[in-house]
Design a protein around this motif. Structure first.
Motif, PDB file in Angstrom:
ATOM      1  N   LYS A 176      32.849  24.945  42.647  1.00 20.60           N
ATOM      2  CA  LYS A 176      32.376  24.800  44.019  1.00 20.60           C
ATOM      3  C   LYS A 176      33.507  24.242  44.879  1.00 20.60           C
ATOM      4  O   LYS A 176      34.203  23.301  44.481  1.00 20.60           O
ATOM      5  CB  LYS A 176      31.183  23.856  44.042  1.00 20.60           C
ATOM      6  N   GLY A 177      33.729  24.854  46.020  1.00 22.30           N
ATOM      7  CA  GLY A 177      34.774  24.408  46.930  1.00 22.30           C
ATOM      8  C   GLY A 177      36.134  25.015  46.625  1.00 22.30           C
ATOM      9  O   GLY A 177      37.148  24.544  47.136  1.00 22.30           O
ATOM     10  N   ALA A 178      36.176  26.061  45.789  1.00 23.72           N
ATOM     11  CA  ALA A 178      37.448  26.710  45.454  1.00 23.72           C
ATOM     12  C   ALA A 178      38.010  27.395  46.692  1.00 23.72           C
ATOM     13  O   ALA A 178      37.263  27.932  47.508  1.00 23.72           O
ATOM     14  CB  ALA A 178      37.242  27.721  44.336  1.00 23.72           C
ATOM     15  N   ASN A 179      39.331  27.357  46.814  1.00 23.11           N
ATOM     16  CA  ASN A 179      39.936  27.990  47.974  1.00 23.11           C
ATOM     17  C   ASN A 179      40.141  29.488  47.725  1.00 23.11           C
ATOM     18  O   ASN A 179      39.902  30.003  46.628  1.00 23.11           O
ATOM     19  CB  ASN A 179      41.254  27.303  48.350  1.00 23.11           C
ATOM     20  N   LYS A 180      40.579  30.179  48.747  1.00 19.93           N
ATOM     21  CA  LYS A 180      40.739  31.627  48.683  1.00 19.93           C
ATOM     22  C   LYS A 180      41.753  32.028  47.605  1.00 19.93           C
ATOM     23  O   LYS A 180      41.571  33.021  46.910  1.00 19.93           O
ATOM     24  CB  LYS A 180      41.174  32.155  50.046  1.00 19.93           C
ATOM     25  N   LYS A 181      42.788  31.232  47.437  1.00 23.99           N
ATOM     26  CA  LYS A 181      43.826  31.535  46.446  1.00 23.99           C
ATOM     27  C   LYS A 181      43.238  31.505  45.034  1.00 23.99           C
ATOM     28  O   LYS A 181      43.538  32.383  44.211  1.00 23.99           O
ATOM     29  CB  LYS A 181      44.964  30.525  46.578  1.00 23.99           C
ATOM     30  N   ASP A 182      42.401  30.527  44.749  1.00 22.03           N
ATOM     31  CA  ASP A 182      41.764  30.424  43.437  1.00 22.03           C
ATOM     32  C   ASP A 182      40.822  31.607  43.185  1.00 22.03           C
ATOM     33  O   ASP A 182      40.782  32.166  42.087  1.00 22.03           O
ATOM     34  CB  ASP A 182      40.977  29.118  43.319  1.00 22.03           C
ATOM     35  N   ILE A 183      40.072  31.996  44.199  1.00 24.43           N
ATOM     36  CA  ILE A 183      39.140  33.119  44.071  1.00 24.43           C
ATOM     37  C   ILE A 183      39.898  34.413  43.815  1.00 24.43           C
ATOM     38  O   ILE A 183      39.520  35.211  42.956  1.00 24.43           O
ATOM     39  CB  ILE A 183      38.257  33.231  45.333  1.00 24.43           C
ATOM     40  N   GLU A 184      41.009  34.618  44.526  1.00 19.40           N
ATOM     41  CA  GLU A 184      41.809  35.831  44.326  1.00 19.40           C
ATOM     42  C   GLU A 184      42.425  35.870  42.935  1.00 19.40           C
ATOM     43  O   GLU A 184      42.525  36.928  42.315  1.00 19.40           O
ATOM     44  CB  GLU A 184      42.885  35.936  45.395  1.00 19.40           C
ATOM     45  N   ALA A 185      42.807  34.713  42.403  1.00 16.76           N
ATOM     46  CA  ALA A 185      43.366  34.657  41.053  1.00 16.76           C
ATOM     47  C   ALA A 185      42.315  35.046  40.016  1.00 16.76           C
ATOM     48  O   ALA A 185      42.608  35.777  39.061  1.00 16.76           O
ATOM     49  CB  ALA A 185      43.895  33.252  40.770  1.00 16.76           C
ATOM     50  N   ILE A 186      41.091  34.596  40.215  1.00 19.30           N
ATOM     51  CA  ILE A 186      40.016  34.955  39.300  1.00 19.30           C
ATOM     52  C   ILE A 186      39.700  36.444  39.404  1.00 19.30           C
ATOM     53  O   ILE A 186      39.482  37.122  38.403  1.00 19.30           O
ATOM     54  CB  ILE A 186      38.765  34.089  39.571  1.00 19.30           C
ATOM     55  N   GLU A 187      39.703  36.984  40.616  1.00 25.13           N
ATOM     56  CA  GLU A 187      39.460  38.421  40.793  1.00 25.13           C
ATOM     57  C   GLU A 187      40.531  39.249  40.082  1.00 25.13           C
ATOM     58  O   GLU A 187      40.221  40.266  39.459  1.00 25.13           O
ATOM     59  CB  GLU A 187      39.420  38.780  42.274  1.00 25.13           C
ATOM     60  N   LEU A 195      39.727  39.310  36.451  1.00 30.05           N
ATOM     61  CA  LEU A 195      38.563  40.134  36.160  1.00 30.05           C
ATOM     62  C   LEU A 195      38.910  41.618  36.149  1.00 30.05           C
ATOM     63  O   LEU A 195      38.499  42.359  35.267  1.00 30.05           O
ATOM     64  CB  LEU A 195      37.463  39.888  37.191  1.00 30.05           C
ATOM     65  N   TYR A 196      39.640  42.051  37.159  1.00 29.37           N
ATOM     66  CA  TYR A 196      39.916  43.475  37.300  1.00 29.37           C
ATOM     67  C   TYR A 196      41.160  43.913  36.529  1.00 29.37           C
ATOM     68  O   TYR A 196      41.469  45.087  36.465  1.00 29.37           O
ATOM     69  CB  TYR A 196      40.033  43.841  38.775  1.00 29.37           C
ATOM     70  N   LYS A 197      41.838  42.959  35.922  1.00 25.05           N
ATOM     71  CA  LYS A 197      43.017  43.266  35.120  1.00 25.05           C
ATOM     72  C   LYS A 197      42.619  43.988  33.838  1.00 25.05           C
ATOM     73  O   LYS A 197      43.314  44.890  33.385  1.00 25.05           O
ATOM     74  CB  LYS A 197      43.748  41.961  34.783  1.00 25.05           C
ATOM     75  N   GLU A 198      41.484  43.599  33.290  1.00 27.10           N
ATOM     76  CA  GLU A 198      41.015  44.204  32.047  1.00 27.10           C
ATOM     77  C   GLU A 198      40.593  45.645  32.303  1.00 27.10           C
ATOM     78  O   GLU A 198      39.935  45.951  33.287  1.00 27.10           O
ATOM     79  CB  GLU A 198      39.840  43.412  31.493  1.00 27.10           C
ATOM     80  N   LYS A 199      40.978  46.504  31.404  1.00 28.51           N
ATOM     81  CA  LYS A 199      40.635  47.909  31.521  1.00 28.51           C
ATOM     82  C   LYS A 199      39.147  48.098  31.227  1.00 28.51           C
ATOM     83  O   LYS A 199      38.629  47.571  30.252  1.00 28.51           O
ATOM     84  CB  LYS A 199      41.467  48.716  30.526  1.00 28.51           C
ATOM     85  N   ALA A 200      38.495  48.856  32.068  1.00 29.54           N
ATOM     86  CA  ALA A 200      37.080  49.133  31.855  1.00 29.54           C
ATOM     87  C   ALA A 200      36.919  50.050  30.647  1.00 29.54           C
ATOM     88  O   ALA A 200      37.761  50.908  30.387  1.00 29.54           O
ATOM     89  CB  ALA A 200      36.490  49.781  33.100  1.00 29.54           C
ATOM     90  N   LEU A 201      35.844  49.850  29.932  1.00 30.82           N
ATOM     91  CA  LEU A 201      35.581  50.693  28.773  1.00 30.82           C
ATOM     92  C   LEU A 201      35.279  52.109  29.232  1.00 30.82           C
ATOM     93  O   LEU A 201      34.473  52.323  30.125  1.00 30.82           O
ATOM     94  CB  LEU A 201      34.398  50.141  27.976  1.00 30.82           C
ATOM     95  N   SER A 202      35.957  53.044  28.627  1.00 27.83           N
ATOM     96  CA  SER A 202      35.709  54.426  29.007  1.00 27.83           C
ATOM     97  C   SER A 202      34.600  54.990  28.140  1.00 27.83           C
ATOM     98  O   SER A 202      34.439  54.614  26.984  1.00 27.83           O
ATOM     99  CB  SER A 202      36.981  55.255  28.853  1.00 27.83           C
TER     100      SER A 202
END
Length: 61
Positions: free
Chosen positions: A7-18, A21-28
């Motif tokens: 709670k209270g995370a800044n935009k930089k922290d949220i972008e790092a988490i995103e 998340l999207y770094k992992e390849k989706a299962l085909s």
């Protein structure tokens, strides 16, 4: 994978988490087009399927 967003995370922290998340390849899924046209059938596929399903009703003796 577990990522914590506090709670209270800044935009930089949220972008790092995103990024994580999207770094992992989706299962085909299964590529059915790979097998398109591989089998050459001598009868209609629906007829063949019905014959296989009704096989147990036939008297084999």
């Amino acid at each position: 994978m577990v990522l914590l967003l506090k709670k209270g995370a800044n935009k930089k922290d949220i972008e790092a988490i995103e990024k994580k998340l999207y770094k992992e390849k989706a299962l085909s899924g299964f590529n059915a087009k790979k097998y398109n046209g591989v089998l050459s059938l001598k009868e209609d596929p629906l007829t063949s399927q019905l014959n296989l399903r009704n096989d147990w009703e036939r008297d084999i003796s």
